[in-house]
Design a protein around this motif. Structure first.
Motif, PDB file in Angstrom:
ATOM      1  N   ILE A   1     -11.853  -6.098   5.343  1.00 42.34           N
ATOM      2  CA  ILE A   1     -10.982  -6.067   4.265  1.00 42.34           C
ATOM      3  C   ILE A   1     -10.971  -7.898   3.744  1.00 42.34           C
TER       4      ILE A   1
ATOM      5  N   LEU B   1      -5.509  -3.924  -3.316  1.00 41.01           N
ATOM      6  CA  LEU B   1      -4.339  -3.860  -3.658  1.00 41.01           C
ATOM      7  C   LEU B   1      -3.388  -5.463  -3.983  1.00 41.01           C
TER       8      LEU B   1
ATOM      9  N   TYR C   1      -0.783  -7.508  -5.344  1.00 40.68           N
ATOM     10  CA  TYR C   1       0.953  -7.116  -4.457  1.00 40.68           C
ATOM     11  C   TYR C   1       1.486  -8.897  -5.350  1.00 40.68           C
TER      12      TYR C   1
ATOM     13  N   LYS D   1       4.499 -11.401  -5.013  1.00 40.42           N
ATOM     14  CA  LYS D   1       5.398 -12.023  -3.874  1.00 40.42           C
ATOM     15  C   LYS D   1       6.556 -12.061  -3.822  1.00 40.42           C
TER      16      LYS D   1
ATOM     17  N   ASN E   1       6.392  -3.526  -7.465  1.00 39.21           N
ATOM     18  CA  ASN E   1       5.606  -5.339  -7.358  1.00 39.21           C
ATOM     19  C   ASN E   1       4.149  -4.371  -6.898  1.00 39.21           C
ATOM     20  N   SER E   2       4.075  -3.525  -6.265  1.00 37.27           N
ATOM     21  CA  SER E   2       2.052  -3.977  -6.254  1.00 37.27           C
ATOM     22  C   SER E   2       1.388  -3.054  -6.677  1.00 37.27           C
TER      23      SER E   2
ATOM     24  N   GLN F   1      -5.754  -8.053  -2.234  1.00 33.94           N
ATOM     25  CA  GLN F   1      -6.620  -7.473  -1.245  1.00 33.94           C
ATOM     26  C   GLN F   1      -7.881  -6.482  -1.287  1.00 33.94           C
TER      27      GLN F   1
ATOM     28  N   TYR G   1     -10.587  -3.756   0.216  1.00 29.88           N
ATOM     29  CA  TYR G   1     -10.784  -2.416   1.506  1.00 29.88           C
ATOM     30  C   TYR G   1     -12.087  -2.060   0.921  1.00 29.88           C
TER      31      TYR G   1
ATOM     32  N   GLY H   1      -4.628  -6.503   7.089  1.00 31.31           N
ATOM     33  CA  GLY H   1      -4.441  -5.099   6.836  1.00 31.31           C
ATOM     34  C   GLY H   1      -2.834  -4.862   5.821  1.00 31.31           C
ATOM     35  N   PHE H   2      -3.058  -3.150   5.668  1.00 25.73           N
ATOM     36  CA  PHE H   2      -1.634  -3.270   4.905  1.00 25.73           C
ATOM     37  C   PHE H   2      -0.760  -2.309   6.135  1.00 25.73           C
TER      38      PHE H   2
ATOM     39  N   LEU I   1       2.078   1.178   4.560  1.00 32.70           N
ATOM     40  CA  LEU I   1       2.275   2.132   3.610  1.00 32.70           C
ATOM     41  C   LEU I   1       3.426   2.683   4.263  1.00 32.70           C
TER      42      LEU I   1
ATOM     43  N   ILE J   1      10.880  -3.497  -2.913  1.00 33.17           N
ATOM     44  CA  ILE J   1      11.506  -4.353  -2.784  1.00 33.17           C
ATOM     45  C   ILE J   1      11.919  -5.147  -3.221  1.00 33.17           C
TER      46      ILE J   1
ATOM     47  N   SER K   1       7.099   5.410  -2.240  1.00 35.56           N
ATOM     48  CA  SER K   1       6.582   4.840  -1.048  1.00 35.56           C
ATOM     49  C   SER K   1       6.196   3.188  -1.872  1.00 35.56           C
TER      50      SER K   1
ATOM     51  N   CYS L   1       3.216  -0.639  -1.017  1.00 36.35           N
ATOM     52  CA  CYS L   1       2.026  -0.600  -0.087  1.00 36.35           C
ATOM     53  C   CYS L   1       2.211  -2.332   0.200  1.00 36.35           C
ATOM     54  N   ILE L   2       2.046  -3.532   1.675  1.00 35.04           N
ATOM     55  CA  ILE L   2       2.939  -4.225   2.121  1.00 35.04           C
ATOM     56  C   ILE L   2       1.242  -4.585   2.740  1.00 35.04           C
ATOM     57  N   PRO L   3       0.576  -6.190   2.239  1.00 36.61           N
ATOM     58  CA  PRO L   3       0.379  -6.712   2.647  1.00 36.61           C
ATOM     59  C   PRO L   3       0.454  -6.955   4.073  1.00 36.61           C
ATOM     60  N   ILE L   4      -0.483  -6.894   5.098  1.00 39.39           N
ATOM     61  CA  ILE L   4      -0.210  -8.048   6.645  1.00 39.39           C
ATOM     62  C   ILE L   4      -1.269  -8.695   6.477  1.00 39.39           C
ATOM     63  N   ILE L   5      -0.552 -10.499   6.469  1.00 37.15           N
ATOM     64  CA  ILE L   5      -1.703 -11.664   6.842  1.00 37.15           C
ATOM     65  C   ILE L   5      -1.751 -12.011   8.308  1.00 37.15           C
TER      66      ILE L   5
ATOM     67  N   ASP M   1       2.993  -9.586   3.833  1.00 36.07           N
ATOM     68  CA  ASP M   1       3.201 -10.569   2.965  1.00 36.07           C
ATOM     69  C   ASP M   1       3.997 -10.907   1.799  1.00 36.07           C
ATOM     70  N   LEU M   2       5.530 -10.919   2.715  1.00 34.42           N
ATOM     71  CA  LEU M   2       6.476 -10.772   1.824  1.00 34.42           C
ATOM     72  C   LEU M   2       7.076 -12.202   1.194  1.00 34.42           C
TER      73      LEU M   2
END
Lengths: 136, 136, 136
Positions: A3, A40, A42, A44, A97-98, A132, A134, C37-38, C40, C52, C98, C100-104, C109-110
């Motif tokens: 990642i 991905l 995205y 913000k 938004n993504s 991001q 993957y 990661g992200f 879903l 969002i 659906s 998909c949102i990044p996780i950091i 990562d909102l």
């Protein structure tokens, strides 16, 4: 799984504007040497959006005008009492938004006419996009 | 992580048409024996879209008619001077060109009434959909 | 790659309603200790959607009213002969089911004003959302 994460900053110039960010995303993927996987993308913000479509000037103008025809600025929204941009939020909600785009053999799997378009709906502002990747 | 990629070709028959592609995606996932993960379904065209909804004939007709009511064909778009399909591009931009669907215990986690619907907006044509799976 | 899956149940109270589910998603990610990661987020229904945007009451009301202005209830839809909710299906199709949102670094990562909003379009009902996380 590998990642990566990059932040892309964009300085928009108009209140409503579509900006082709395909070269910036291509460069990120090329520099990271991502071979197979997905990206991905995205944004913000709550008054911006992302689409994939044809980067043709007259079409970009049609998209902009159609969005503002469907959800016009200042059409009696309650949120406009706080901040005069309810239409920007509503259009952003409709579009999303993504984006998730496959990466195959080192490149995004974009079709011939596909470009990644960032939509500013309440500019001009400086905007941040998270990118991001993957991969295996 | 295990990544697979397949290309799905669809021959559409009408100018605007919704086509249920759930069986084709189910077959790909079944043949690959994907257990847990997700599928990324991505159409490579700027005048097509993908949604998840109920595969009921009268509803599909309502969706088609509503899209063309919101963004009518030939409503003075500038892009129509180049190619008479600006409305197709704009509808595709509003809806989106990809889907991410969880896979749990070997099957897509679709609800009872959910089908994967490909939307042709400027047919008839041969269309290509990229189907990637991601699993442990 | 580490994949997790959780089911989130929501009891909606109105026919059309936007509900902030950010706290529930935050809690899932926190409890799972997902670092990078992200996520879903996937709603299993054909008359609900996910966006969002800003969790501000007047804006939520504007979004709801605008969606019902663009795709009004009972506007002669054929599907209404079967079940009086064609507009709910069509709005759900336009928005999407659906995210998909990044996780950091352990958090989504909102952006500052971003909340995850579940949209009920044919309630009140009990609804199920699938929440998958993907991390290294």
């Amino acid at each position: 799984m590998n990642i990566t994460v990059k932040k892309l900053q964009i300085r928009t110039k108009k209140s409503v504007e579509l900006i082709n960010i395909t070269p910036e995303i291509n460069e990120i993927i090329y520099n990271l040497k991502v071979k197979n996987g997905f990206v991905l993308i995205y944004t913000k913000h709550t008054t911006t959006a992302l689409i994939i479509n044809e980067n043709e000037d007259r079409l970009l103008s049609d998209i902009k005008e159609t969005l503002l025809r469907i959800v016009p600025k200042g059409a009696g929204y309650k949120h406009d009492q706080i901040d005069n941009n309810a239409h920007s939020h509503i259009i952003a909600s409709l579009i999303g938004n993504s984006l998730c785009i496959p990466i195959i053999n080192g490149s995004m799997d974009l079709g011939t006419w596909q470009s990644i378009l960032f939509i500013e709906l309440d500019g001009p502002r400086t905007r941040t996009i998270t990118v991001q990747t993957y991969s295996e």
